[in-house]
Design a protein around this motif. Structure first.
Motif, PDB file in Angstrom:
ATOM      1  N   LEU B 150       2.100  -3.632  -5.142  1.00  0.00           N
ATOM      2  CA  LEU B 150       1.915  -2.656  -4.068  1.00  0.00           C
ATOM      3  C   LEU B 150       3.199  -1.998  -3.547  1.00  0.00           C
ATOM      4  CD1 LEU B 150      -0.939  -4.348  -1.991  1.00  0.00           C
ATOM      5  CD2 LEU B 150      -1.111  -2.542  -3.699  1.00  0.00           C
ATOM      6  N   PRO B 151       4.299  -2.743  -3.323  1.00  0.00           N
ATOM      7  CA  PRO B 151       5.456  -2.081  -2.705  1.00  0.00           C
ATOM      8  C   PRO B 151       6.084  -0.986  -3.559  1.00  0.00           C
ATOM      9  CG  PRO B 151       5.629  -4.451  -2.486  1.00  0.00           C
ATOM     10  CD  PRO B 151       4.515  -4.185  -3.441  1.00  0.00           C
ATOM     11  N   TYR B 152       5.882  -1.027  -4.865  1.00  0.00           N
ATOM     12  CA  TYR B 152       6.409   0.048  -5.697  1.00  0.00           C
ATOM     13  C   TYR B 152       5.264   1.015  -5.994  1.00  0.00           C
ATOM     14  CZ  TYR B 152       8.767   2.554  -9.411  1.00  0.00           C
ATOM     15  OH  TYR B 152       9.317   3.554 -10.176  1.00  0.00           O
ATOM     16  N   GLY B 153       4.998   1.920  -5.082  1.00  0.00           N
ATOM     17  CA  GLY B 153       3.877   2.837  -5.256  1.00  0.00           C
ATOM     18  C   GLY B 153       4.340   4.198  -5.718  1.00  0.00           C
ATOM     19  N   ILE B 154       4.962   4.935  -4.804  1.00  0.00           N
ATOM     20  CA  ILE B 154       5.439   6.269  -5.155  1.00  0.00           C
ATOM     21  C   ILE B 154       6.942   6.226  -5.328  1.00  0.00           C
ATOM     22  CG2 ILE B 154       5.647   8.670  -4.444  1.00  0.00           C
ATOM     23  CD1 ILE B 154       3.136   8.409  -2.868  1.00  0.00           C
TER      24      ILE B 154
END
Lengths: 313, 295
Positions: B150-154
């Motif tokens: 989740l923390p690496y999304g955009i």
């Protein structure tokens, strides 16, 4: 429903009606906005921890305010100043070595006329960029190990072995060389993109006018890529306090702290290794970010003064 | 094109050509040697390695080091976790980048500049490690595989590349579909998505590589051994001083050595990228080309 109606008859609609007309756009924005708020803006709000009394088990909210005490402790810590000094030295070392080589590389690759050789060379030199620093550091350790290739060559010439993990003098050059090895090829791609945007007729005209090859490189290729060079320089000045955390974190060890510890590695140790001094390390991180932003704005201002086209914002 | 033809016509190579080709070849060779050496170290027995670390063609080859790697399941566990992270994480990246980038490519809507500026700020300023750590753990993601996803999304840079591409899609394409009565969701799904396949393919590749190489979130958030991503496991192996050979098959115990085991591990982890890279290289370069048009 119809989104271009809102553009045509803008004056007749209220803001609310325009929002309604574009509701599909807002709908699409929601997932991304949630992402940015949670993973970028909540942590940004968290910089306030730098002014609070926090430790292990603390959360983002409800801590006691203690003003600048964390900064005071930080500035009294000798290790922080070592890290600060190393950050600046390593960054400048990188700027000098890592910034110029991709530019030279791009010019050289552009001068290759054989397209197959050009493509092969480009494939080879860009490849290491796509490997992680974990892998690259592993390869470097392998080359530099006691019985490894580099020591084999050194011994072949009759010298004593080097123990690279203990050589303070060699650590920074090693950072620069391995940085170039990994990133210079990929770094040249952006400059090659800029060169490919140069009008080919300029080269023809220069050739007809009797310009030598070096003159064409200097007056056409170099002037064509200059705006991108300035842009990249601005961006690297804005990141000067970063110094390359991943690479250093994976390559350093306690015997090398004196020459290798940078602010980011210092923050990591203060948080996760030597206790959990969240307030102090957030303060150190904030200190670093503020310098970065200040430098970026300053560099941008200077380059705007020199030439209006040469700025990011 | 024109320039290419002119250059090809020139038959005589001048001194600059020689300087260029020699310099570039030396650089390319300096990149190949460490990989070649790594491969050689991984396939020789210790005796050969100690005799002479500069191995062009090995006198004796063995797969002992590779057998040693697989005598323990950790690398395979890492492969599995990283594979899950790629399979779930990359579609998540693409979904966020596609929707957000497309919305921001629209010409005018209330709040657009505000959103755009907020996003660009994140490229230059972040909260730092500790606030990030606290946010992710307070979401209950500590020691959870979602902390790797989740923390690496955009990635803002990729998102802006995508947006740049969407802006260049001719408006007439959407307008004619609108006249035919397609609603906005339909336009997005059956017109925009197909024409943006090239840029999404490029971003897909970038995201796959990023996810494959990820270890930092693993180090911060993962405690359970079985949940560690591949690169983190590799890092721990590289940092190992002495390998315990007693639980390896007896037949290979005298052949393996720690540098060799490490080399074999590194090779196994980088193999997928090495195999795929030559074929997809042009897409990566295209990504930079599209991205640089903007500046």
């Amino acid at each position: 429903m119809n989104s271009n109606m809102s553009i045509n008859n803008k004056s007749r609609f209220s803001t609310w009606k325009r929002i309604k007309a574009n509701r599909f756009i807002y709908f699409l924005l929601i997932p991304g906005l949630i992402f940015y708020i949670v993973f970028a803006y909540l942590p940004m709000y968290g910089v306030l921890l730098a002014f609070q009394d926090v430790g292990i088990g603390s959360s983002l909210l409800g801590n006691e305010w203690i003003g600048l005490e964390n900064f005071q402790r930080l500035f009294e810590d000798e290790e922080f100043w070592i890290a600060f000094r190393n950050t600046i030295i390593i960054s400048f070392g990188r700027l000098i070595t890592g910034f110029s080589i991709p530019i030279i590389l791009a010019i050289l690759i552009n001068e290759l006329w054989h397209s197959k050789i050009k493509k092969t060379i480009q494939t080879i030199v860009t490849f290491p960029h796509f490997l992680s620093w974990v892998i690259i550091s592993g390869i470097i350790f392998n080359l530099l190990s006691g019985d490894g290739l580099v020591n084999g060559i050194i011994e072949f010439f009759g010298h004593d072995k080097y123990y690279f993990s203990k050589e303070q003098n060699l650590f920074r050059p090693l950072l620069y060389v391995s940085g170039i090895w990994k990133s210079a090829g990929w770094g040249s791609v952006i400059y090659l993109a800029a060169i490919s945007g140069i009008n080919p007729e300029l080269y023809e005209a220069a050739t007809i006018d009797g310009a030598s090859r070096l003159q064409r490189i200097r007056y056409i290729t170099w002037s064509g890529m200059k705006p991108v060079v300035v842009l990249m320089l601005l961006l690297s000045i804005g990141g000067i306090m970063n110094a390359g955390f991943e690479q250093i974190f994976l390559m350093y060890n306690p015997t090398l702290y004196d020459v290798s510890d940078i602010i980011d590695t210092y923050v990591y140790r203060r948080t996760f290794v030597d206790g959990a001094d969240y307030g102090l390390s957030t303060a150190a991180g904030l200190f670093k970010s503020v310098i970065n932003i200040t430098l970026l704005i300053f560099a941008n201002y200077i380059s705007k003064r020199i030439d209006k086209d040469y700025s990011i914002f | 094109m024109k320039r290419l033809r002119i250059k090809k016509k020139r038959k005589k190579l001048d001194i600059i050509d020689y300087i260029v080709i020699v310099t570039l070849s030396l650089f390319a060779i300096s990149i190949i040697i460490p990989f070649y050496n790594l491969l050689m170290v991984s396939i020789v027995p210790q005796k050969v390695y100690l005799e002479n670390p500069f191995i062009m063609i090995p006198k004796m080859a063995t797969l002992a080091n590779y057998k040693a790697v697989f005598s323990d399941s950790s690398i395979l566990d890492g492969y599995l976790i990283t594979l899950i992270v790629v399979l779930v994480g990359v579609p998540y990246n693409l979904f966020l980048i596609f929707t957000f980038g497309y919305a921001l490519s629209k010409r005018k809507f209330w709040g657009k500049n505000f959103v755009l500026n907020m996003v660009i700020i994140t490229m230059f300023f972040s909260g730092g490690t500790i606030p990030y750590f606290l946010v992710v753990t307070s979401l209950g993601l500590f020691d959870n595989i979602l902390a790797l996803i989740l923390p690496y999304g955009i990635n803002t840079f990729y998102m802006l590349i995508a947006r740049n591409f969407f802006q260049q899609i001719p408006k007439s394409l959407e307008e004619s579909a609108k006249i035919d009565g397609a609603n906005e969701f339909r336009i997005l799904w059956s017109i925009i998505l197909p024409v943006s396949r090239p840029i999404m393919a490029t971003i897909f590749l970038f995201c796959v590589v990023d996810r494959w190489n990820e270890w930092w979130n693993g180090l911060l958030f993962i405690q359970t051994k079985e949940l560690r991503p591949l690169q983190l496991i590799l890092r721990n192996i590289i940092n190992t001083q002495n390998f315990n050979t007693s639980n390896m098959p007896p037949a290979i115990q005298h052949l393996v050595f720690s540098e060799g085991i490490k080399a074999a591990n590194i090779f196994i982890v980088m193999l997928p990228i090495m195999l795929v890279y030559p074929f997809v290289q042009k897409h990566f370069i295209k990504g930079v080309l599209i991205g640089s048009i903007k500046s």
